[in-house]
Design an enzyme around this catalytic site. Structure first.
Site, PDB file in Angstrom:
ATOM      1  N   MET A   1     -13.744 -15.328   8.609  1.00  0.00           N
ATOM      2  CA  MET A   1     -14.274 -14.061   8.142  1.00  0.00           C
ATOM      3  C   MET A   1     -13.587 -12.902   8.858  1.00  0.00           C
ATOM      4  SD  MET A   1     -16.632 -14.527   5.800  1.00  0.00           S
ATOM      5  CE  MET A   1     -15.444 -15.701   5.168  1.00  0.00           C
ATOM      6  N   CYS A   2     -13.581 -11.770   8.220  1.00  0.00           N
ATOM      7  CA  CYS A   2     -12.925 -10.575   8.756  1.00  0.00           C
ATOM      8  C   CYS A   2     -13.731  -9.977   9.909  1.00  0.00           C
ATOM      9  CB  CYS A   2     -12.771  -9.540   7.649  1.00  0.00           C
ATOM     10  SG  CYS A   2     -12.046 -10.173   6.128  1.00  0.00           S
TER      11      CYS A   2
END
Length: 279
Positions: A1-2
């Site tokens: 995930m970012c």
């Protein structure tokens, strides 16, 4: 995930949050501590407000840790409101158009999360984008599609309500028939004055989100940038509203009955009525 950070307050250089802290966004691009993907090397982006109503934007597909231009930019760029984002791609290509933040008119948006079975649902989600805003669709990510759908759902007049309406429709899509697809929506949204940060998930655990205040400054981040005190976690299924006046409220975002039925039951007045119960 970012991983991402959003700042609102007195005009400051980006480096104080993006490159300098012990667990800066650059450090998180190499080794995040609270994400399913420890490395976020699929591009990065900066967005900020200056003398123009619309934000400035710089996006690149190289890993943030290996781009020397990023350090120079962060040392010299200053703003009262800016976003920074490092990407870990899930289901779409690593291109400049797919890097965050995304901009439409005066509004800017960035996202950490995904829509499960995006390939199956992509056409239907994109159909939620109104004709007025579809020309702004430059990339292929679910994040940009959701942002533009929010624009068409009345974001300019009612940012929280528009986001709630779009998330409600997404929850209905991912829960149709025998499907129970996950949705993760930890995002930041701004018009250059007010800052909104959402932490929400359906059929999954929400991605991490923290905030800290200092004077009239507000920093919202996927992970604490240092070991100093003052970081507080945004609760799951809540939205942080950092108004231009300096007030900060944390209110519930999407009740479970609304997610199940996919119907708009909460109005913008509900959010206003709940304001002041948070920080």
């Amino acid at each position: 995930m970012c991983r991402w950070i959003a700042y609102r307050g007195e005009t400051r250089a980006f480096e104080q949050y993006v490159t300098e802290p012990v667990h800066s966004l650059i450090a998180q691009s190499l080794r995040s501590l609270e994400a399913t993907a420890r490395t976020n090397g699929d591009g990065f982006g900066l967005g900020w407000y200056g003398i123009h109503p619309e934000p400035g934007l710089y996006r690149e597909t190289r890993p943030a840790w290996s781009d020397e231009n990023l350090r120079y930019l962060c040392r010299h760029l200053q703003s009262h409101m800016f976003f920074a984002h490092v990407r870990a791609a899930t289901c779409t290509a690593v291109t400049r158009q797919n890097c965050h933040p995304f901009v439409c008119g005066q509004w800017m948006f960035m996202h950490n999360g995904f829509i499960g079975s995006w390939n199956r649902l992509r056409r239907r989600v994109e159909s939620m984008i109104s004709d007025e805003f579809y020309p702004s669709r430059l990339g292929t990510t679910d994040s940009e599609a959701v942002f533009l759908a929010m624009m068409g759902a009345g974001l300019v007049e009612d940012p929280v309500g528009a986001t709630r309406r779009v998330m409600s429709e997404l929850c209905k899509l991912v829960n149709e028939e025998d499907y129970r697809e996950p949705v993760r929506f930890t995002s930041a949204l701004t018009n250059g004055h007010d800052l909104f940060a959402f932490r929400f998930a359906e059929n999954d655990s929400a991605n991490s989100l923290y905030y800290r205040t200092a004077g009239d400054g507000l920093v919202v981040a996927s992970e604490p940038l240092d070991r100093e005190f003052g970081w507080e976690e945004v609760p799951t299924n809540h939205v942080l509203i950092g108004a231009a006046s300096g007030s900060i409220d944390i209110v519930p975002f999407l009740p479970s009955e609304l997610r199940q039925l996919g119907k708009e039951r909460w109005s913008a007045q509900t959010v206003v009525a709940g304001a002041g119960k948070g920080k």
